[in-house]
Design an enzyme around this catalytic site. Structure first.
Site, PDB file in Angstrom:
ATOM      1  N   ARG A 146       1.320 -12.280  -0.294  1.00 17.12           N
ATOM      2  CA  ARG A 146      -0.046 -12.536   0.194  1.00 17.12           C
ATOM      3  C   ARG A 146      -0.653 -13.800  -0.386  1.00 17.12           C
ATOM      4  O   ARG A 146      -0.283 -14.242  -1.477  1.00 17.12           O
ATOM      5  CB  ARG A 146      -0.954 -11.364  -0.226  1.00 17.12           C
ATOM      6  CG  ARG A 146      -0.515 -10.010   0.290  1.00 17.12           C
ATOM      7  CD  ARG A 146      -0.918  -9.829   1.719  1.00 17.12           C
ATOM      8  NE  ARG A 146      -0.459  -8.564   2.267  1.00 17.12           N
ATOM      9  CZ  ARG A 146      -1.171  -7.851   3.147  1.00 17.12           C
ATOM     10  NH1 ARG A 146      -2.344  -8.270   3.560  1.00 17.12           N
ATOM     11  NH2 ARG A 146      -0.686  -6.725   3.631  1.00 17.12           N
ATOM     12  N   SER A 160      -1.742  -3.633  10.674  1.00 18.44           N
ATOM     13  CA  SER A 160      -1.470  -4.581   9.591  1.00 18.44           C
ATOM     14  C   SER A 160      -0.273  -5.465   9.950  1.00 18.44           C
ATOM     15  O   SER A 160       0.717  -4.983  10.504  1.00 18.44           O
ATOM     16  CB  SER A 160      -1.139  -3.810   8.313  1.00 18.44           C
ATOM     17  OG  SER A 160      -2.160  -2.904   8.034  1.00 18.44           O
ATOM     18  N   HIS A 214     -10.953  -1.663  11.460  1.00 17.10           N
ATOM     19  CA  HIS A 214      -9.902  -2.579  11.005  1.00 17.10           C
ATOM     20  C   HIS A 214      -9.764  -3.688  12.055  1.00 17.10           C
ATOM     21  O   HIS A 214      -8.824  -3.692  12.846  1.00 17.10           O
ATOM     22  CB  HIS A 214      -8.598  -1.771  10.867  1.00 17.10           C
ATOM     23  CG  HIS A 214      -7.498  -2.476  10.155  1.00 17.10           C
ATOM     24  ND1 HIS A 214      -6.170  -2.124  10.308  1.00 17.10           N
ATOM     25  CD2 HIS A 214      -7.497  -3.508   9.274  1.00 17.10           C
ATOM     26  CE1 HIS A 214      -5.416  -2.905   9.557  1.00 17.10           C
ATOM     27  NE2 HIS A 214      -6.194  -3.755   8.917  1.00 17.10           N
ATOM     28  N   ARG A 254       0.857  -1.196   0.000  1.00 18.98           N
ATOM     29  CA  ARG A 254       0.000   0.000   0.000  1.00 18.98           C
ATOM     30  C   ARG A 254       0.884   1.234   0.000  1.00 18.98           C
ATOM     31  O   ARG A 254       1.930   1.257   0.651  1.00 18.98           O
ATOM     32  CB  ARG A 254      -0.871   0.025   1.260  1.00 18.98           C
ATOM     33  CG  ARG A 254      -2.116  -0.800   1.167  1.00 18.98           C
ATOM     34  CD  ARG A 254      -2.990  -0.587   2.387  1.00 18.98           C
ATOM     35  NE  ARG A 254      -2.436  -1.165   3.587  1.00 18.98           N
ATOM     36  CZ  ARG A 254      -1.850  -0.492   4.559  1.00 18.98           C
ATOM     37  NH1 ARG A 254      -1.732   0.826   4.483  1.00 18.98           N
ATOM     38  NH2 ARG A 254      -1.375  -1.096   5.632  1.00 18.98           N
ATOM     39  N   CYS A 292       0.149  -7.807  12.138  1.00 24.16           N
ATOM     40  CA  CYS A 292       0.431  -8.056  13.567  1.00 24.16           C
ATOM     41  C   CYS A 292      -0.298  -9.297  14.057  1.00 24.16           C
ATOM     42  O   CYS A 292      -0.525  -9.444  15.259  1.00 24.16           O
ATOM     43  CB  CYS A 292       0.012  -6.863  14.410  1.00 24.16           C
ATOM     44  SG  CYS A 292       1.152  -5.491  14.303  1.00 24.16           S
ATOM     45  N   ASN A 302       5.794  -8.777   2.273  1.00 24.01           N
ATOM     46  CA  ASN A 302       4.363  -8.438   2.197  1.00 24.01           C
ATOM     47  C   ASN A 302       3.655  -9.310   1.158  1.00 24.01           C
ATOM     48  O   ASN A 302       2.631  -8.920   0.599  1.00 24.01           O
ATOM     49  CB  ASN A 302       4.201  -6.955   1.839  1.00 24.01           C
ATOM     50  CG  ASN A 302       2.768  -6.466   2.043  1.00 24.01           C
ATOM     51  OD1 ASN A 302       2.056  -6.937   2.932  1.00 24.01           O
ATOM     52  ND2 ASN A 302       2.328  -5.532   1.211  1.00 24.01           N
ATOM     53  N   LYS A 326      -9.706  -1.766   1.675  1.00 27.02           N
ATOM     54  CA  LYS A 326      -9.315  -0.619   2.509  1.00 27.02           C
ATOM     55  C   LYS A 326     -10.070   0.639   2.078  1.00 27.02           C
ATOM     56  O   LYS A 326     -10.475   1.443   2.918  1.00 27.02           O
ATOM     57  CB  LYS A 326      -7.808  -0.398   2.413  1.00 27.02           C
ATOM     58  CG  LYS A 326      -6.983  -1.618   2.799  1.00 27.02           C
ATOM     59  CD  LYS A 326      -7.268  -2.053   4.203  1.00 27.02           C
ATOM     60  CE  LYS A 326      -6.397  -3.229   4.608  1.00 27.02           C
ATOM     61  NZ  LYS A 326      -6.688  -3.696   5.962  1.00 27.02           N
ATOM     62  N   TYR A 369      -1.302  -3.717  -6.844  1.00 28.64           N
ATOM     63  CA  TYR A 369      -1.182  -4.393  -5.546  1.00 28.64           C
ATOM     64  C   TYR A 369      -2.506  -4.283  -4.762  1.00 28.64           C
ATOM     65  O   TYR A 369      -3.127  -3.206  -4.716  1.00 28.64           O
ATOM     66  CB  TYR A 369      -0.008  -3.797  -4.739  1.00 28.64           C
ATOM     67  CG  TYR A 369      -0.063  -4.312  -3.329  1.00 28.64           C
ATOM     68  CD1 TYR A 369       0.372  -5.608  -3.040  1.00 28.64           C
ATOM     69  CD2 TYR A 369      -0.649  -3.569  -2.322  1.00 28.64           C
ATOM     70  CE1 TYR A 369       0.234  -6.121  -1.774  1.00 28.64           C
ATOM     71  CE2 TYR A 369      -0.780  -4.074  -1.047  1.00 28.64           C
ATOM     72  CZ  TYR A 369      -0.338  -5.349  -0.781  1.00 28.64           C
ATOM     73  OH  TYR A 369      -0.500  -5.863   0.479  1.00 28.64           O
ATOM     74  N   ASP A 381     -10.042  -9.195   9.061  1.00 27.98           N
ATOM     75  CA  ASP A 381      -9.450  -7.875   8.790  1.00 27.98           C
ATOM     76  C   ASP A 381     -10.389  -6.694   9.036  1.00 27.98           C
ATOM     77  O   ASP A 381      -9.927  -5.644   9.466  1.00 27.98           O
ATOM     78  CB  ASP A 381      -8.958  -7.827   7.332  1.00 27.98           C
ATOM     79  CG  ASP A 381      -7.977  -6.688   7.081  1.00 27.98           C
ATOM     80  OD1 ASP A 381      -7.107  -6.449   7.938  1.00 27.98           O
ATOM     81  OD2 ASP A 381      -8.085  -6.029   6.032  1.00 27.98           O
ATOM     82  N   THR A 386      -4.879 -12.419  11.325  1.00 27.21           N
ATOM     83  CA  THR A 386      -5.330 -13.675  10.713  1.00 27.21           C
ATOM     84  C   THR A 386      -5.031 -14.845  11.646  1.00 27.21           C
ATOM     85  O   THR A 386      -5.852 -15.757  11.812  1.00 27.21           O
ATOM     86  CB  THR A 386      -4.669 -13.868   9.332  1.00 27.21           C
ATOM     87  OG1 THR A 386      -4.898 -12.685   8.564  1.00 27.21           O
ATOM     88  CG2 THR A 386      -5.245 -15.063   8.597  1.00 27.21           C
TER      89      THR A 386
HETATM   90  C1  OXD Z   1      -3.399  -4.390   5.586  1.00 27.98           C
HETATM   91  C2  OXD Z   1      -4.078  -5.498   4.890  1.00 27.98           C
HETATM   92  O1  OXD Z   1      -2.416  -3.870   5.068  1.00 27.98           O
HETATM   93  O2  OXD Z   1      -5.006  -6.062   5.487  1.00 27.98           O
HETATM   94  O3  OXD Z   1      -3.842  -4.033   6.679  1.00 27.98           O
HETATM   95  O4  OXD Z   1      -3.735  -5.808   3.746  1.00 27.98           O
HETATM   96 MN    MN Z   2      -5.611  -5.033   7.257  1.00 21.98          MN
END
Ligand code: OXD
Ligand code: MN
Length: 656
Positions: A439, A322, A300, A122, A324, A437, A280, A271, A347, A327
């Site tokens: 995914r 994010s 969030h 992001r 942390c 990062n 988001k 992305y 999320d 999930t």
């Molecule tokens: C974040 C995501 O960056 O959930 O928080 O992708």
């Molecule tokens: Mn997130």
């Protein structure tokens, strides 16, 4: 008539009209399959022609939105997505031919996308909220201080930015019209969006992350309102794509939100956080502005259901920044016997009070866009049981036997397998194999512990809200807010070690209030007022807690084992919800009374004294840092109640 292309999908040969996209891609093999100049000439004449779907599929308002933007972006084709499997198969095959994705033969219908290395996260610095008044978007920072609570742009600048970037940006491409619902289709808590995009990767990912296609078109036909989402991956001004299989324009990337019109515009990045506009952009930034207007909360937060050994079930929402471990917590396997955990979302939570004053939450998403590194059988076996079917991986490494690899999976790949890193090179171990990062984008219903109520249109009742972050020092494993106002202060004071989810470099402790700092759709001071105002809406507010799984000892070792053992903390929280007398007061909040945290079996592994130590010096500095942040960043917009809570904290810490 448009040229048709025969594409071999997993369902056999199929006709496809996506030829324009193949023409635009740099994959020589694919480009050979059509005569590009003939195609372009033809497309000039047939501007606004539909390659798939029919105009009648759209409401009049939606049709106008699509046509206006098609005139601006000038795509060769327009494709109204129906969300069918056949459509998805064709898009996947198209992307395979373009070189955007490669199949992962070890699994069923799994794919890997490798992005341009300049497009992996992001971009907060290029994300703006557009309002007439600056103060509607961001608090006024102290003179000489750079604001860190979002970026503002006046609407006229937004118009200019859009014109500059979008005029003709889809020439040679298809514009996909993606009708989607955040939340179960037709739930009173859900919102509809239409994303216009020139990226098949976005279409395929939106099909996973949202409810997309026919059922949403049916809602639109009934006159449902929608959030307008315009997206293009763009191309650099000189037209030269460094990575033709992943077009983007990192120099001119911009992500804009206009809450007044329920409108999102995103240019230059493919992305997920920048391009899957339901997540988001809609569910948090535009969502929070709608929530403020309508009197609810767009947050969030993960949502989980937990049943104790007596069979009593409660739902908890938790906000962590994010990357942390949201999930991991949302899918945790409790180590405490007799506990059962079920996942509603990992999320985002949309929450509102029902007519009985009960806070209820839905997960507006339909999939998980989780950070891959660190996910393993040891850390999150449930995620590992979810993600190896129908999944789009991005920027992970691959193994020579057709599977994926990332840091944390060392024990889960064959030792003989050769590893190719996220850039597509043989992994030489000089850097991470998978991008930090990277995914997985995977359907939520595949999660073996998905909660039976996860799609309930009225949402699940929330009994507790957790805030937390990565705090290597000073912050105890768990503490409880004294009341709602104190809880709002704790959310406002959240800090956490920076991670790879956004474009930050190096590790620092960052302020991330409510884990929403990158996602506020409006002035954070007004957001705090909104949270405080919830007290008026209910007599039975959820209890608020702060957790920290990441405290470290003097040797840098984690003091708490985390993962499944976090069920011990949830157990204490549930007992607090049942009014059990298992808490003692401290200057920062209520912590477990000695002996009340269920430690059976791990007593030798944890040093409770260190875990719950409250060093006076640390907390004096912490309170100072929070005060400085409020003063420099929020200024006059800080609600008096929050300032009062800080003074109280300082006083109590001073008396320690
Ligand atoms: C974040 C995501 O960056 O959930 O928080 O992708
Ligand atoms: Mn997130």
């Amino acid at each position: 008539m448009k040229p048709l292309l025969l594409i071999l999908t997993k369902r056999g040969l199929s006709l496809c009209r996506f030829a324009g996209d193949l023409g635009r891609c740099g994959n020589a093999k694919a480009s050979l399959s059509l005569n590009q100049s003939a195609w372009t000439a033809q497309s000039q004449i047939r501007r606004l022609s539909l390659a798939s779907g029919q105009w009648q599929d759209l409401s009049q308002k939606a049709e106008i939105y699509v046509k206006e933007n098609a005139k601006l972006c000038q795509p060769d084709n327009i494709h109204i997505c129906d969300g069918s499997e056949e459509e998805n198969d064709q898009l996947l095959e198209l992307m395979r031919l373009q070189g955007t994705i490669i199949p992962l033969p070890k699994y069923d219908n799994c794919w890997l996308a490798r992005t341009n290395p300049a497009d992996t996260a992001r971009v907060e610095s290029k994300t703006f909220i557009c309002t007439e008044k600056r103060s509607d978007t961001i608090p006024t920072p102290k003179k000489g201080v750079k604001g860190a609570l979002g970026n503002w742009m006046p609407p006229q600048d937004m118009d200019e930015v859009v014109r500059e970037r979008f005029e003709g940006c889809m020439r040679g491409r298809t514009m996909y019209v993606v009708p989607f619902s955040m939340g179960p289709v037709a739930s009173p808590l859900s919102k509809i969006g239409i994303e216009l995009t020139d990226s098949p990767y976005v279409v395929a990912s939106m099909r996973i992350m949202t409810r997309m296609g026919r059922p949403v078109l049916a809602e639109l036909a009934k006159g449902a309102e929608f959030v307008k989402c315009l997206h293009s991956v763009g191309a650099p001004q000189d037209g030269r794509l460094e990575y033709p299989s992943w077009p983007c324009d990192p120099q001119r990337t911009v992500i804009l939100h206009k809450p007044q019109n329920d409108e999102i515009v995103s240019y230059g990045s493919g992305y997920g956080g920048n391009s899957l506009l339901g997540k988001k952009c809609l569910a948090l930034r535009i969502g929070s502005t709608i929530a403020k207007k309508e009197g609810w909360l767009a947050e969030h937060m993960l949502i989980l259901g937990i049943t104790n050994p007596e069979g009593k079930k409660r739902y908890i929402a938790a906000a962590f920044p994010s990357a942390c471990g949201k999930t991991n917590l949302a899918m945790m396997t409790p180590s405490l016997p007799g506990y059962k955990l079920e996942c509603v979302g990992d999320d985002i939570a949309w929450m509102r009070f029902d007519s009985h004053g009960q806070l209820r939450a839905i997960n507006p998403e339909n999939g998980f866009f989780g950070v891959a590194p660190g996910t393993s059988r040891a850390s999150n076996p449930i995620a590992m049981d979810t993600i190896f079917r129908n999944t789009m991986f991005t920027n992970v490494a691959t193994t020579s036997d057709g599977g994926v690899f990332w840091e944390g999976m060392e024990k889960e790949v064959s030792p003989d397998a050769e590893i190719t890193d996220w850039r597509g090179n043989k992994w030489d171990k000089s850097g991470p194999a998978a991008h930090p990062n990277s995914r997985f984008c995977t359907p939520a219903h595949q999660c073996p512990i998905i909660d039976p109520m996860w799609e309930h249109p009225e949402g699940v009742p929330i009994s507790a809200i957790l805030f937390g972050g990565r705090r290597p020092a000073g912050v105890p494993l768990v503490y409880e807010a004294r009341d709602w106002k104190h809880g709002v202060f704790i959310g406002a004071s959240m800090r956490s070690e920076s991670t790879a989810a956004a474009e930050h470099k190096g590790k620092t402790i960052m302020h991330d209030p409510f884990a929403m700092r990158p996602f506020f759709g409006y002035n954070f001071g007004h957001y705090l007022d909104h949270w405080l105002s919830m007290e008026k809406r209910s007599q039975s507010l959820p209890k608020i807690f702060h957790v920290n799984w990441f405290r470290k000892g003097s040797q840098g070792e984690f003091l708490w084992p985390g993962f499944g053992e976090n069920s011990r903390v949830l157990d204490w929280i549930l007992r607090r919800l049942d009014q059990e007398d298992c808490a003692r007061d401290t200057p920062i909040g209520l912590v477990p009374k000695p002996g009340t945290l269920a430690l059976g079996g791990i007593e030798d592994k944890v040093d409770m004294e260190q875990l719950f130590d409250l060093p006076k010096g640390f907390w004096m500095e912490e309170a100072e840092a929070i005060g400085r942040y409020f003063e420099e960043q929020v200024g006059e917009d800080l609600p008096r109640e929050v300032a009062r809570q800080l003074e109280e904290l300082k006083r109590r810490v001073g008396d320690m």
